[in-house]
Design a protein around this motif. Structure first.
Motif, mmCIF file in Angstrom:
data_model
loop_
_atom_site.group_PDB
_atom_site.id
_atom_site.type_symbol
_atom_site.label_atom_id
_atom_site.label_comp_id
_atom_site.label_asym_id
_atom_site.label_seq_id
_atom_site.Cartn_x
_atom_site.Cartn_y
_atom_site.Cartn_z
ATOM 1 N N PHE A 73 -15.565 -3.701 -44.828
ATOM 2 C CA PHE A 73 -16.173 -2.745 -45.750
ATOM 3 C C PHE A 73 -17.210 -1.886 -45.026
ATOM 4 N N PHE A 105 -8.864 2.840 -48.236
ATOM 5 C CA PHE A 105 -10.159 2.616 -48.893
ATOM 6 C C PHE A 105 -11.083 3.808 -48.688
ATOM 7 N N LEU A 123 -13.807 -2.624 -55.081
ATOM 8 C CA LEU A 123 -13.089 -3.822 -54.630
ATOM 9 C C LEU A 123 -13.049 -4.943 -55.667
ATOM 10 N N ILE A 157 -9.387 -5.255 -47.863
ATOM 11 C CA ILE A 157 -10.643 -4.985 -47.169
ATOM 12 C C ILE A 157 -11.458 -6.277 -47.128
ATOM 13 N N VAL A 166 -7.241 -3.719 -52.848
ATOM 14 C CA VAL A 166 -7.593 -2.491 -53.565
ATOM 15 C C VAL A 166 -6.394 -1.553 -53.486
ATOM 16 N N THR A 171 -3.126 6.282 -53.354
ATOM 17 C CA THR A 171 -3.285 5.904 -51.945
ATOM 18 C C THR A 171 -1.960 5.659 -51.226
#
Lengths: 390, 390
Positions: A73, A105, A123, A157, A166, A171
């Motif tokens: 992260f 992310f 998350l 993540i 996530v 995405t």
């Protein structure tokens, strides 16, 4: 066949020399941030090729390297700051699953102002899509066949000892360039990991219980057969294009939603594996290889019909009683992993009974107490699996 | 494996009761034109269900019925006028391949002003994409499993005695609702046609020559095996959900670009079949069933390796010499079509030597003189094939 929803808009540009398509795939006026990992793409020249292609139009291009395996992260947030500061509007991930996952992310965190300052809230949605309306557009140049991230919208993540999923329909990569030759310089162990990762992705969606989904079953079996056919060759002969191209495409197809449409999913092997990675740094694929055989031995009853089907269709095992065929299929699977240099015991990673207790504590902390296609993998079942894998 | 580009953004909403998703799939403020065929969707109530779902939001909805099999340019142009007059911005095809194909053409013709008054020019591009930048958005409610049109961007439009392909990346449906139960009222012969159509779509992309594309081969074989497993059942038992759902998904997967990625394509059977349909009105699938066995008998040399692979993996034929195994595989294929009530001879359609001459003239007129994955299906080869099929 169960009801399903299938959507996958990623354009795949597959084959030798396809980096040359990059200039036509990335918007001509984009402000591009190239994301990459530990530097192998610098050393093997892929990053330079990517930059040369992007330079064919008047784009602004900058770089963000250093994304680690099991991307953190904190690392991704550094890139998010860059995206905001430089008003980046296209992310190009050049690397393997970790780079692609981190980039997804970043694409979410940088584009949703209402999460600014509290991006960790992205998350918390588990296996539900993040409720957002925006993402920075992203594409990938995939250099490691394994995770399937190049053709799905999922990311994992790491934050502290947590591995957190996530995703959003936003995405999906716009495109992914899959040139098998770009993977030739990978260390053998990473290729072996890729074979195992793809293999386990398939069985998590296939060795569950029958729903009469013929196409999905046959296609899953086809990927497994392909991995058996080319797995050892592609580890031993990195420049064998025939073998490597089949690994690359099989790994993508293993986790792009197709074989999982209309069938139950397990993923308990992944959930236990994630804890092994988070606690002990075991490579993702190697954590799966440790858990899978024991999981099947412990859960042979709920998986009986599919294990028998797997034995017959993937391994050609037709002799002997049901128990013997299941035993042989599991033993063959374990032997296949071992033949690639991948261990199937916790002890190979220095993990003992005390380690098992730590994994169980982590599973409990994360609410992983009713896993699998039937919700029957309780902490007690996980204990049996892990102790059997010692 | 050959280099390839795969892109398929159509969202598939599959299963029982999925018409209820329609309100969330079609934009809430759309001006919708529903397109349909000869009226079966009126009689069986599907059209009424569709309209009820669309009425859940404040859309304007109108209808255009009467699209015939092998949809005509002139018919589609009537719909184009309606789209222009009513400023339609969403087309919803409710029906089978002909309705979906016509709707794709309507979507192109109505949205590109520079073709206005000369829309037939959209049909001159053969197997190249139409060079356009616009198309009306379209979705489908597919009621006939066969053509795969619900998940590809291709259409075939008839004009006089010509069947002309047309496509663009813009003509992928945004979504397709595939509810196997909506197909229960189809006449048995149309279901049988669908099985054969899907089967031949697969072999046109599979029985060519080997390129070491394991996943594609295994997946093609999986679809063929599935069609063999469920074909007779789904014709005989229209309300058998298990069988019908597998037919529906297999027919879609047979022609959505996946199994054709990275492998050679034939399509010579289709090109001869198209002429039989245009000249004599033979159902599309039935024209393919007539041509395929003779095509394979005539072209057994260029297809030898793949015919042997097909014999072994799809039919389980492992005994006998090469010639005997190829003969058996072709005979089995013909017997399978016949078992569904589909003829494999021109004479069954009243076509004689004189008819063969007309087909050959049409092939010459259309430039179909070097067909197949090797370009070796000359007019002389087509003559051999058609005469063998008499």
């Amino acid at each position: 066949m169960l009801n399903f929803n299938f959507y996958n808009p990623t354009q795949i540009v597959f084959g030798q020399g396809q980096l040359s398509q990059l200039d036509s795939l990335v918007p001509k006026n984009a402000k591009v941030l190239i994301t990459y990992g530990g530097g192998s793409v610098v050393r093997n020249g892929v990053l330079a090729q990517v930059k040369a292609e992007l330079a064919k139009s008047a784009r602004s291009v900058s770089e963000f390297g250093g994304i680690e395996s099991n991307p953190k992260f904190a690392t991704a947030m550094q890139a998010v700051e860059r995206v905001r500061a430089e008003q980046i509007d296209f992310l190009l991930a050049v690397g393997g699953g970790s780079v692609m996952d981190a980039t997804k992310f970043i694409a979410l965190a940088a584009a949703n102002a209402d999460y600014q300052g509290q991006e960790e809230q992205l998350l918390i949605h588990g296996f539900n899509p993040v409720p957002v309306n925006n993402a920075i557009a992203l594409g990938t140049v995939a250099t490691l066949p394994a995770t399937g991230s190049e053709m799905n919208c999922f990311a994992v993540i790491s934050r502290g000892e947590d591995k957190l999923p996530v995703y959003s329909p936003l995405t999906f990569p716009k495109f992914s360039i899959l040139d098998p030759e770009l993977t030739y310089t990978l260390p053998a162990i990473q290729v072996a990991n890729g074979v195992v990762d793809a293999f386990v992705h398939v069985v998590e969606q296939y060795v569950t219980y029958p729903t009469g989904a013929h196409f999905q079953d046959r296609t899953a079996e086809g990927i497994l057969q392909t991995l058996l056919e080319i797995g050892k060759t592609t580890v031993d002969e990195p420049s064998n294009y025939a073998a490597r191209s089949n690994l690359v495409w099989s790994a993508t197809m293993a986790l792009n939603g197709l074989i999982g449409s209309g069938v139950p999913h397990d993923w308990s092997v992944h959930m236990l594996g994630h804890e092994l990675t988070a606690l002990f740094g075991v490579d993702h694929a190697q954590s799966l290889a440790v858990v899978l055989p024991s999981m099947w031995r412990v859960r042979r009853e709920p998986k009986r019909e599919k294990l028998l089907q797997y034995a017959e269709r993937v391994w050609g095992i037709t002799e002997g009683g049901d128990e013997a065929r299941i035993d042989a299929a599991i033993a063959n699977t374990e032997a296949f992993f071992n033949s690639l240099g991948i261990a199937t015991r916790l002890s190979a990673h220095g993990i003992d009974q005390q380690g098992v207790e730590r994994v169980l504590q982590a599973l409990e902390k994360h609410g992983m107490v009713a896993l699998s296609e039937r919700g029957d993998v309780t902490l007690e079942v996980s204990r049996q699996v892990l102790e059997m894998a010692l």
